[in-house]
Design a protein around this motif. Structure first.
Motif, short mmCIF file in Angstrom:
data_model
loop_
_atom_site.label_atom_id
_atom_site.label_comp_id
_atom_site.label_asym_id
_atom_site.label_seq_id
_atom_site.Cartn_x
_atom_site.Cartn_y
_atom_site.Cartn_z
N ILE A 119 -13.97 -9.82 -11.75
CA ILE A 119 -14.85 -10.96 -11.99
C ILE A 119 -14.83 -11.23 -13.49
O ILE A 119 -15.30 -10.42 -14.29
CB ILE A 119 -16.29 -10.66 -11.52
CG1 ILE A 119 -16.30 -10.25 -10.05
CG2 ILE A 119 -17.18 -11.89 -11.75
CD1 ILE A 119 -17.65 -9.75 -9.56
N GLY A 120 -14.22 -12.36 -13.88
CA GLY A 120 -14.08 -12.62 -15.30
C GLY A 120 -13.48 -13.98 -15.57
O GLY A 120 -13.14 -14.74 -14.65
N GLU A 121 -13.35 -14.28 -16.86
CA GLU A 121 -12.79 -15.54 -17.32
C GLU A 121 -11.28 -15.38 -17.52
O GLU A 121 -10.85 -14.65 -18.41
CB GLU A 121 -13.42 -15.96 -18.65
CG GLU A 121 -14.93 -16.18 -18.58
CD GLU A 121 -15.28 -17.57 -18.08
OE1 GLU A 121 -14.35 -18.33 -17.72
OE2 GLU A 121 -16.48 -17.88 -18.04
N ALA A 122 -10.48 -16.04 -16.70
CA ALA A 122 -9.03 -15.95 -16.83
C ALA A 122 -8.61 -16.37 -18.23
O ALA A 122 -9.08 -17.38 -18.76
CB ALA A 122 -8.35 -16.83 -15.79
N GLY A 123 -7.75 -15.58 -18.85
CA GLY A 123 -7.27 -15.90 -20.18
C GLY A 123 -8.09 -15.32 -21.31
O GLY A 123 -7.66 -15.35 -22.47
N HIS A 124 -9.28 -14.79 -21.03
CA HIS A 124 -10.08 -14.16 -22.09
C HIS A 124 -9.38 -12.87 -22.52
O HIS A 124 -8.83 -12.15 -21.68
CB HIS A 124 -11.48 -13.85 -21.58
CG HIS A 124 -12.43 -13.35 -22.62
ND1 HIS A 124 -12.44 -12.05 -23.05
CD2 HIS A 124 -13.38 -14.00 -23.35
CE1 HIS A 124 -13.37 -11.90 -23.98
NE2 HIS A 124 -13.95 -13.07 -24.18
N PRO A 125 -9.37 -12.54 -23.82
CA PRO A 125 -8.68 -11.33 -24.27
C PRO A 125 -9.11 -10.06 -23.54
O PRO A 125 -8.27 -9.20 -23.26
CB PRO A 125 -9.03 -11.26 -25.76
CG PRO A 125 -9.28 -12.67 -26.15
CD PRO A 125 -9.91 -13.32 -24.95
N GLU A 126 -10.39 -9.94 -23.23
CA GLU A 126 -10.84 -8.74 -22.50
C GLU A 126 -10.21 -8.69 -21.12
O GLU A 126 -9.77 -7.62 -20.66
CB GLU A 126 -12.36 -8.73 -22.38
CG GLU A 126 -12.89 -7.50 -21.64
CD GLU A 126 -14.39 -7.50 -21.42
OE1 GLU A 126 -14.84 -6.89 -20.44
OE2 GLU A 126 -15.10 -8.14 -22.21
N VAL A 127 -10.14 -9.83 -20.46
CA VAL A 127 -9.56 -9.89 -19.11
C VAL A 127 -8.07 -9.60 -19.16
O VAL A 127 -7.54 -8.85 -18.32
CB VAL A 127 -9.84 -11.26 -18.47
CG1 VAL A 127 -9.02 -11.45 -17.19
CG2 VAL A 127 -11.33 -11.39 -18.15
N ILE A 128 -7.38 -10.14 -20.15
CA ILE A 128 -5.94 -9.86 -20.30
C ILE A 128 -5.71 -8.37 -20.49
O ILE A 128 -4.80 -7.78 -19.90
CB ILE A 128 -5.37 -10.66 -21.49
CG1 ILE A 128 -5.41 -12.16 -21.18
CG2 ILE A 128 -3.94 -10.22 -21.80
CD1 ILE A 128 -5.09 -13.04 -22.37
N GLY A 129 -6.56 -7.73 -21.30
CA GLY A 129 -6.43 -6.30 -21.51
C GLY A 129 -6.68 -5.50 -20.25
O GLY A 129 -5.96 -4.55 -19.94
N ILE A 130 -7.71 -5.87 -19.50
CA ILE A 130 -8.03 -5.17 -18.25
C ILE A 130 -6.86 -5.28 -17.27
O ILE A 130 -6.45 -4.28 -16.67
CB ILE A 130 -9.32 -5.73 -17.63
CG1 ILE A 130 -10.54 -5.43 -18.52
CG2 ILE A 130 -9.55 -5.14 -16.22
CD1 ILE A 130 -11.80 -6.16 -18.10
N LEU A 131 -6.35 -6.49 -17.10
CA LEU A 131 -5.23 -6.68 -16.17
C LEU A 131 -4.05 -5.82 -16.56
O LEU A 131 -3.35 -5.27 -15.69
CB LEU A 131 -4.82 -8.16 -16.15
CG LEU A 131 -5.84 -9.15 -15.58
CD1 LEU A 131 -5.33 -10.58 -15.75
CD2 LEU A 131 -6.13 -8.86 -14.11
N GLY A 132 -3.84 -5.67 -17.86
CA GLY A 132 -2.70 -4.89 -18.33
C GLY A 132 -2.92 -3.40 -18.34
O GLY A 132 -2.00 -2.64 -18.64
N GLN A 133 -4.12 -2.97 -17.99
CA GLN A 133 -4.43 -1.55 -17.93
C GLN A 133 -4.39 -1.00 -16.51
O GLN A 133 -4.46 0.21 -16.30
CB GLN A 133 -5.82 -1.28 -18.53
CG GLN A 133 -5.87 -1.33 -20.05
CD GLN A 133 -5.28 -0.09 -20.68
OE1 GLN A 133 -5.19 0.97 -20.06
NE2 GLN A 133 -4.86 -0.20 -21.92
N ILE A 134 -4.28 -1.88 -15.52
CA ILE A 134 -4.34 -1.45 -14.12
C ILE A 134 -2.94 -1.61 -13.51
O ILE A 134 -2.43 -2.73 -13.42
CB ILE A 134 -5.38 -2.28 -13.34
CG1 ILE A 134 -6.76 -2.11 -13.98
CG2 ILE A 134 -5.41 -1.87 -11.87
CD1 ILE A 134 -7.82 -3.02 -13.40
#
Length: 310
Positions: A119-134
């Protein structure tokens, strides 16, 4: 004009830690220190660190080999961590520990075979980081309508995690929609959203009940700041986001007796003071702070940095 300040407001422990990391690195290793992306979403903070010798870059290939490099508070993907190792960079990770907690939750759910929903804002730096950690496919949703569009059957093993800086109420609505569509879904309690976000939203709701207008001080690209302005507007009072005092519009304050002020978690108190000074140019002020939660949270620094005495 009466000015009432929300409590708490402004810097959270994760932001304080991130800024401390850059400043301490400059003190201990000397300039320049390279920072990947904005350390936090506030232009004034970034410019202040630039003046002290920090160099902000978008990608690691802009950083000389063996240079001291800081990752921003929003976190980075594993591919970025691997690239830093390949370039032999001396990395200081300023990822907020609460963002790191989301990384761990997502990896654990993926390892157990769940389809992970973020649950997040697509393209936000935090979301990009999370996606890249899983190390598994993750689907990002922001609202209830996007939950309805998910293609997974109701019996799919599902889990959700959340971006830390969203509205607690918005997250609850999306979680409820996920639970209704996927009754077996698992995930953290909504109380696991960043403590600072919850505290600032709660304080703002209280503030909004006793003022004629709300000012939210912070940057336009700060998710938690933008969310605070939205929450204030939803309470029924006029609400404006401003980065600094120069952005105030005299027309906003016609027939306004009491102004409430809060600030996003990446906003320095000096900018709140600047807004108050600008209000003082419009009318004589009385200023008070609402009672609120006193935050005592502190996060440890990365190994190799020596904390200042406070």
């Amino acid at each position: 004009m009466n000015v009432i300040l929300a409590q708490p407001r402004g810097f959270c422990a994760g932001v304080v830690r991130a800024i401390d990391i850059v400043e301490l690195a400059l003190e201990q290793y000397g300039a320049p220190v390279y920072v990947r992306h904005e350390i936090v979403h506030n232009h004034h903070v970034v410019e202040s660190l630039k003046a002290k010798g920090a160099i902000f870059v978008e990608e690691l290939d802009e950083v000389p080999v063996d240079a001291v490099t800081v990752f921003s508070a929003h976190g980075v993907a594993r591919v970025v961590e691997n690239a830093a190792r390949q370039r032999q960079l001396r990395v200081l990770d300023a990822t907020c520990p609460l963002v790191g907690k989301v990384h761990n939750q997502g990896r654990q759910y993926a390892a157990k075979g769940y389809q992970v929903i973020l649950i997040g804002e697509a393209g936000h730096p935090e979301v990009i980081g999370i996606l890249g950690q899983i190390p598994a496919p993750v689907v990002v949703v922001r609202n209830v309508d996007q939950v309805e569009d998910l293609p997974f059957p109701a019996n799919t093993p599902m889990a959700y995690i959340t971006q830390t800086t969203l509205s607690v109420d918005d997250t609850k609505a999306v979680v409820l929609a996920l639970q209704q569509r996927y009754p077996g879904i698992v995930g953290p309690d909504t109380r696991d959203i960043c403590y600072a976000v919850q505290n600032r939203q709660t304080a703002l709701r209280i503030l909004s009940q006793c003022v004629d207008l709300v000012l939210v001080v912070g940057a336009a690209n700060s998710a938690n700041t933008v969310t605070l302005r939205t929450i204030a507007a939803e309470t029924g009072v006029p609400a404006y986001r401003v980065a600094e005092g120069a952005e105030l519009d005299r027309q906003w304050f016609q027939n306004v007796e009491t102004v409430g002020i809060t600030a996003g978690a990446s906003t320095p108190e000096a900018l709140v003071d600047d807004v108050i000074a600008a209000l003082g140019n419009l009318a004589p002020l009385t200023i008070k702070t609402l009672p609120g939660r006193e935050e005592q949270v502190q996060f440890n620094l990365p190994t190799g940095l020596i904390a200042r005495s406070r």
